[in-house]
Design a protein around this motif. Structure first.
Motif, PDB file in Angstrom:
ATOM      1  N   SER A 120       0.842  -1.207   0.000  1.00 14.65           N
ATOM      2  CA  SER A 120       0.000   0.000   0.000  1.00 14.65           C
ATOM      3  C   SER A 120       0.878   1.259   0.000  1.00 14.65           C
ATOM      4  N   LYS A 121       0.233   2.392  -0.298  1.00 14.48           N
ATOM      5  CA  LYS A 121       0.992   3.651  -0.324  1.00 14.48           C
ATOM      6  C   LYS A 121       1.397   4.041   1.091  1.00 14.48           C
ATOM      7  N   ASP A 122       2.564   4.648   1.213  1.00 14.83           N
ATOM      8  CA  ASP A 122       3.061   5.085   2.510  1.00 14.83           C
ATOM      9  C   ASP A 122       2.339   6.384   2.876  1.00 14.83           C
ATOM     10  N   TYR A 142     -11.007   0.530  -2.216  1.00 17.62           N
ATOM     11  CA  TYR A 142     -11.710   1.724  -2.705  1.00 17.62           C
ATOM     12  C   TYR A 142     -11.023   2.289  -3.953  1.00 17.62           C
ATOM     13  N   HIS A 143      -9.715   2.106  -4.018  1.00 20.06           N
ATOM     14  CA  HIS A 143      -8.997   2.563  -5.204  1.00 20.06           C
ATOM     15  C   HIS A 143      -9.513   1.840  -6.447  1.00 20.06           C
ATOM     16  N   GLN A 144      -9.710   0.516  -6.316  1.00 23.87           N
ATOM     17  CA  GLN A 144     -10.209  -0.252  -7.471  1.00 23.87           C
ATOM     18  C   GLN A 144     -11.565   0.294  -7.920  1.00 23.87           C
ATOM     19  N   ILE A 146     -12.801   3.437  -7.494  1.00 25.55           N
ATOM     20  CA  ILE A 146     -12.695   4.746  -8.166  1.00 25.55           C
ATOM     21  C   ILE A 146     -12.060   4.573  -9.551  1.00 25.55           C
ATOM     22  N   ARG A 147     -11.052   3.733  -9.626  1.00 20.36           N
ATOM     23  CA  ARG A 147     -10.332   3.541 -10.893  1.00 20.36           C
ATOM     24  C   ARG A 147     -11.281   2.988 -11.956  1.00 20.36           C
ATOM     25  N   LYS A 148     -12.166   2.074 -11.525  1.00 13.55           N
ATOM     26  CA  LYS A 148     -13.130   1.483 -12.464  1.00 13.55           C
ATOM     27  C   LYS A 148     -14.087   2.563 -12.997  1.00 13.55           C
ATOM     28  N   SER A 314      -4.867  18.538 -11.569  1.00 14.41           N
ATOM     29  CA  SER A 314      -3.447  18.775 -11.273  1.00 14.41           C
ATOM     30  C   SER A 314      -2.572  17.670 -11.855  1.00 14.41           C
ATOM     31  N   ALA A 315      -3.044  16.399 -11.771  1.00 15.22           N
ATOM     32  CA  ALA A 315      -2.221  15.294 -12.294  1.00 15.22           C
ATOM     33  C   ALA A 315      -2.134  15.341 -13.813  1.00 15.22           C
ATOM     34  N   GLY A 316      -3.178  15.869 -14.449  1.00 16.99           N
ATOM     35  CA  GLY A 316      -3.258  15.745 -15.898  1.00 16.99           C
ATOM     36  C   GLY A 316      -2.780  16.949 -16.700  1.00 16.99           C
ATOM     37  N   SER A 317      -2.442  18.034 -16.027  1.00 19.30           N
ATOM     38  CA  SER A 317      -2.100  19.221 -16.800  1.00 19.30           C
ATOM     39  C   SER A 317      -0.650  19.640 -16.606  1.00 19.30           C
ATOM     40  N   GLU A 318      -0.268  19.892 -15.359  1.00 18.17           N
ATOM     41  CA  GLU A 318       1.090  20.383 -15.105  1.00 18.17           C
ATOM     42  C   GLU A 318       2.124  19.373 -15.585  1.00 18.17           C
ATOM     43  N   THR A 319       1.819  18.075 -15.389  1.00 18.63           N
ATOM     44  CA  THR A 319       2.749  17.012 -15.800  1.00 18.63           C
ATOM     45  C   THR A 319       3.031  17.090 -17.302  1.00 18.63           C
ATOM     46  N   THR A 320       1.943  17.196 -18.081  1.00 17.00           N
ATOM     47  CA  THR A 320       2.086  17.210 -19.538  1.00 17.00           C
ATOM     48  C   THR A 320       2.814  18.479 -19.983  1.00 17.00           C
ATOM     49  N   GLN A 447      10.255   4.551 -15.787  1.00 13.88           N
ATOM     50  CA  GLN A 447       8.785   4.382 -15.676  1.00 13.88           C
ATOM     51  C   GLN A 447       8.205   5.711 -15.201  1.00 13.88           C
ATOM     52  N   PRO A 448       8.187   6.712 -16.080  1.00 13.03           N
ATOM     53  CA  PRO A 448       7.736   8.043 -15.637  1.00 13.03           C
ATOM     54  C   PRO A 448       6.265   8.086 -15.257  1.00 13.03           C
ATOM     55  N   PHE A 449       5.501   7.072 -15.682  1.00 13.98           N
ATOM     56  CA  PHE A 449       4.069   7.045 -15.328  1.00 13.98           C
ATOM     57  C   PHE A 449       3.810   6.079 -14.183  1.00 13.98           C
ATOM     58  N   SER A 450       4.881   5.656 -13.493  1.00 14.90           N
ATOM     59  CA  SER A 450       4.815   4.638 -12.448  1.00 14.90           C
ATOM     60  C   SER A 450       4.362   3.304 -13.066  1.00 14.90           C
ATOM     61  N   ASN A 455      -0.727   2.957 -11.552  1.00 18.87           N
ATOM     62  CA  ASN A 455       0.078   3.796 -12.455  1.00 18.87           C
ATOM     63  C   ASN A 455      -0.800   4.916 -13.015  1.00 18.87           C
ATOM     64  N   CYS A 456      -0.242   5.705 -13.924  1.00 19.22           N
ATOM     65  CA  CYS A 456      -0.973   6.865 -14.422  1.00 19.22           C
ATOM     66  C   CYS A 456      -2.123   6.440 -15.333  1.00 19.22           C
ATOM     67  N   ILE A 457      -3.308   6.852 -14.972  1.00 19.32           N
ATOM     68  CA  ILE A 457      -4.490   6.483 -15.770  1.00 19.32           C
ATOM     69  C   ILE A 457      -4.559   7.341 -17.044  1.00 19.32           C
TER      70      ILE A 457
HETATM   71  C1  HEM Z   1       3.525  13.408 -19.018  1.00 18.87           C
HETATM   72  C2  HEM Z   1       2.398  13.331 -18.383  1.00 18.87           C
HETATM   73  C3  HEM Z   1       2.144  12.547 -17.112  1.00 18.87           C
HETATM   74  C4  HEM Z   1       3.022  11.954 -16.243  1.00 18.87           C
HETATM   75  C5  HEM Z   1       4.540  11.882 -16.345  1.00 18.87           C
HETATM   76  C6  HEM Z   1       2.237  11.348 -15.185  1.00 18.87           C
HETATM   77  C7  HEM Z   1       2.783  10.638 -14.117  1.00 18.87           C
HETATM   78  C8  HEM Z   1       2.034   9.993 -13.161  1.00 18.87           C
HETATM   79  C9  HEM Z   1       2.568   9.203 -12.072  1.00 18.87           C
HETATM   80  C10 HEM Z   1       4.063   8.974 -11.795  1.00 18.87           C
HETATM   81  C11 HEM Z   1       1.527   8.725 -11.346  1.00 18.87           C
HETATM   82  C12 HEM Z   1       1.597   7.852 -10.080  1.00 18.87           C
HETATM   83  C13 HEM Z   1       1.444   8.733  -8.856  1.00 18.87           C
HETATM   84  C14 HEM Z   1       1.511   7.978  -7.541  1.00 18.87           C
HETATM   85  O1  HEM Z   1       1.841   6.807  -7.499  1.00 18.87           O
HETATM   86  O2  HEM Z   1       1.230   8.616  -6.518  1.00 18.87           O
HETATM   87  C15 HEM Z   1       0.323   9.223 -11.955  1.00 18.87           C
HETATM   88  C16 HEM Z   1      -0.945   8.962 -11.492  1.00 18.87           C
HETATM   89  C17 HEM Z   1      -2.074   9.545 -12.017  1.00 18.87           C
HETATM   90  N1  HEM Z   1      -2.161  10.339 -13.145  1.00 18.87           N
HETATM   91 FE1  HEM Z   1      -0.639  10.886 -14.361  1.00 18.87          FE
HETATM   92  N2  HEM Z   1       0.921  11.615 -15.423  1.00 18.87           N
HETATM   93  C18 HEM Z   1       0.815  12.323 -16.599  1.00 18.87           C
HETATM   94  C19 HEM Z   1      -0.345  12.751 -17.215  1.00 18.87           C
HETATM   95  C20 HEM Z   1      -1.614  12.522 -16.741  1.00 18.87           C
HETATM   96  C21 HEM Z   1      -2.832  12.922 -17.410  1.00 18.87           C
HETATM   97  C22 HEM Z   1      -2.933  13.602 -18.778  1.00 18.87           C
HETATM   98  C23 HEM Z   1      -3.863  12.584 -16.561  1.00 18.87           C
HETATM   99  C24 HEM Z   1      -5.344  12.784 -16.721  1.00 18.87           C
HETATM  100  C25 HEM Z   1      -5.981  13.764 -17.065  1.00 18.87           C
HETATM  101  C26 HEM Z   1      -3.282  11.965 -15.384  1.00 18.87           C
HETATM  102  C27 HEM Z   1      -3.996  11.496 -14.306  1.00 18.87           C
HETATM  103  C28 HEM Z   1      -3.475  10.713 -13.305  1.00 18.87           C
HETATM  104  C29 HEM Z   1      -4.275  10.137 -12.227  1.00 18.87           C
HETATM  105  C30 HEM Z   1      -5.766  10.309 -12.021  1.00 18.87           C
HETATM  106  C31 HEM Z   1      -3.390   9.400 -11.436  1.00 18.87           C
HETATM  107  C32 HEM Z   1      -3.743   8.553 -10.210  1.00 18.87           C
HETATM  108  C33 HEM Z   1      -3.955   7.128 -10.710  1.00 18.87           C
HETATM  109  C34 HEM Z   1      -4.260   6.140  -9.615  1.00 18.87           C
HETATM  110  O3  HEM Z   1      -3.908   6.372  -8.449  1.00 18.87           O
HETATM  111  O4  HEM Z   1      -4.869   5.115  -9.938  1.00 18.87           O
HETATM  112  N3  HEM Z   1      -1.925  11.940 -15.539  1.00 18.87           N
HETATM  113  N4  HEM Z   1       0.646   9.983 -13.065  1.00 18.87           N
END
Ligand code: HEM
Length: 511
Positions: A120-122, A142-144, A146-148, A314-320, A447-450, A455-457
């Protein structure tokens, strides 16, 4: 020399936050019996179940130590340095291990076979997230759930239906860039424009209305607040490493009143935006459809609905936007790569309307450039810590007792000479699998998306958005660097602390 003296000597020069941490450390030493600490440190170093693992003594003695690189914004570089010094497994705290071998992605973060518990997450790394449970901090069950609910908005089918919306925002972005770049005479901060674009798109797909950043040519209040909130979360992570007694006073001191009022502004804005979305059906499948159904069925509170919505934004915009700016800078600094990519894009498309998801997916070099930028400059560079479940587990061929915190630091794994040849050079060819120079690269270390079920949805959405934007940038403009210094030399407070990225955009002359 006392422990505090050694610490102070090792990390000159110190910033204000660090002095406060040390001052607190001294107060604690004064108020508790010194022998207690000496015994604890000695136990942690010599008798703790993790004592056989290599790492700095001071980090093995106390978890406070790692709070310093957190508050200094240098954790990513510090962990890379530790792995270079001690090897692929490092003890970074009395109860924490850091790994950079690719095999550990599966072991720590991967799906577990029936009968085995997920790591689990720390919780201490989510101590700043209030409300919930939300997608990022929910337990496995609960994660499963929400993810679904969310997966509908991220399916292949949804992505196809979202493409016209994405293309619309991308077209506005390039129309604006054409206007303000004044034939390449006016330097522009392209980072802001990537932020405008990505926040507008994700805003639309979450709240049913964009933040209007592109049309107003400025960031929305929501986003400004988000940036200060990210820093607050980073400080919360540092504070969570300190003794329980000092956490509350330190939080009171460290969190400026302005941030507190920012948070309430954010909550207010979220409420307004969600209310708007609840009143308006979306024309395209968006991220919120199923969450709203769950809310209406009483399976999710309003607070969870808004909390998950802000997580998505926040996860989907700043990252990209971060990756897009990093890649733009890396291209500017590597003219050879820029030329090959330019040739690929201009050879593949004769009109910007042809730059569609289906067609851009065929550009191999473009994908290699994106993979390489994600490796050099991962938008989420920190370790995402997991806890060894009850009963213990095997990691890297060794048994670890329950409760140990384990992680792969994304930046260190993707920059370590253990995993890559020429780790600091931007060489997209390593991803094409044709050059024998890179045949020993461990590509699955990046693995930039974990990895695994959490991992990143939004990964697929992020890839197509990045591909289309970069292809259009290459198609429309010859780009020129107008930024001084090393733009990539940045601190990390949960996210990279980025300076403006100044570029000149010269429209391509076509006959
Ligand atoms: C270059 C772009 C992106 C990178 C590098 C990235 C990276 C990541 C990483 C490393 C995680 C895991 C976080 C953790 O374990 O705490 C994550 C989770 C997540 N990301 Fe991204 N992300 C990107 C783009 C996006 C986009 C476009 C969206 C959606 C609009 C998004 C939505 C999410 C969500 C909702 C999670 C949580 C997933 C879960 O816990 O099941 N991300 N992302």
């Amino acid at each position: 020399m006392t422990v505090i003296g050694t610490l102070a000597h090792a990390i000159q020069p110190l910033g204000t936050h660090e002095y406060i941490l040390f001052a607190l450390g001294i107060c604690l030493l004064a108020s508790y019996p010194i022998p207690y600490y000496l015994c604890l440190f000695a136990y942690n170093i010599y008798f703790h179940p993790l004592s056989k693992y290599p790492g700095p003594r001071i980090a093995s003695a106390t978890s406070w130590w790692l709070a310093l690189p957190y508050v200094r914004g240098g954790l990513h570089k510090y962990l890379l340095k530790l792995h270079e010094q001690y090897g692929p497994v490092v003890r970074t705290s009395p109860n924490e291990l850091s790994f950079i071998n690719p095999a550990q992605w599966k072991e720590i973060y991967g799906h577990k076979p029936p009968g085995h518990l997920e790591f689990s997450k720390d919780e201490k790394y989510h101590s700043g997230i209030k409300g919930g449970p939300l997608i990022l901090n929910a337990d496995r069950h609960y994660h499963q759930y929400i993810r679904k609910l969310l997966i509908h908005g991220f399916s292949e089918k949804a992505l196809r239906e979202q493409e016209p919306v994405m293309q619309r925002y991308i077209s506005v972005l390039f129309q604006k860039l054409q206007e303000i770049s004044r034939n390449g005479t006016a330097p522009i901060d392209i980072l802001s424009w990537y932020d405008f674009m990505t926040f507008d798109l994700v805003g639309f797909l979450t709240f049913g209305e964009s933040f209007d950043c592109l049309t107003n040519s400025r960031l929305h209040k929501w986003i400004e607040v988000f940036f200060s909130f990210a820093k607050l979360l980073a400080f919360s992570q540092a504070i969570a490493r300190l003794p329980f007694l000092v956490q509350t006073p330190l939080k009171l001191w460290a969190i400026p009143t302005s941030v507190k009022s920012d948070i309430s502004t954010l909550q207010q804005l979220n409420t307004e935006k969600i209310k708007h979305r609840l009143e308006h059906e979306s024309d395209v499948p968006d991220f919120m459809d199923k969450l709203i159904e769950a809310y209406k069925a009483g399976k999710m509170s309003f607070q969870q609905l808004t909390g998950n919505a802000s997580t998505l934004i926040s996860a989907g915009s700043e990252t990209t936007a971060t990756l897009l700016s990093g890649l733009t800078y890396l291209l500017l600094k590597n003219p050879r790569v820029l030329q090959i990519l330019t040739n690929e894009v201009r050879g593949a498309f004769s009109h910007p309307d042809e730059i569609t998801i289906a067609r851009v997916n065929k550009c191999r070099y473009l994908l290699a450039c994106i993979e390489e930028a994600l490796r050099i400059y991962p938008p989420s560079p920190q370790p995402h810590h997991r806890i060894i479940p009850p009963g213990g587990a095997m990691v890297n061929g060794e048994y670890l007792p329950e409760g140990v915190s384990v992680a792969i630091p994304i930046y260190a794994a993707s920059r370590s000479p253990y995993n890559w040849s020429q780790p600091d050079s931007f060489i997209p060819e390593r991803w094409l699998g044709e050059d024998p120079q890179f045949s020993n690269d461990k590509r699955d270390a990046s693995q930039p998306f974990s990895f695994g079920p959490r991992n990143c949805i939004g990964r697929n959405l992020a890839y197509v958005e990045m591909k289309i934007i970069v292809a259009r940038l290459m198609w429309h403009f010859d780009i020129e660097n107008a930024t001084e210094g090393d733009w990539l030399d940045q601190k990390v407070y949960l996210i990279w602390e980025k300076a403006p990225l100044w570029v000149k955009l010269h429209p391509v002359q076509r006959s």
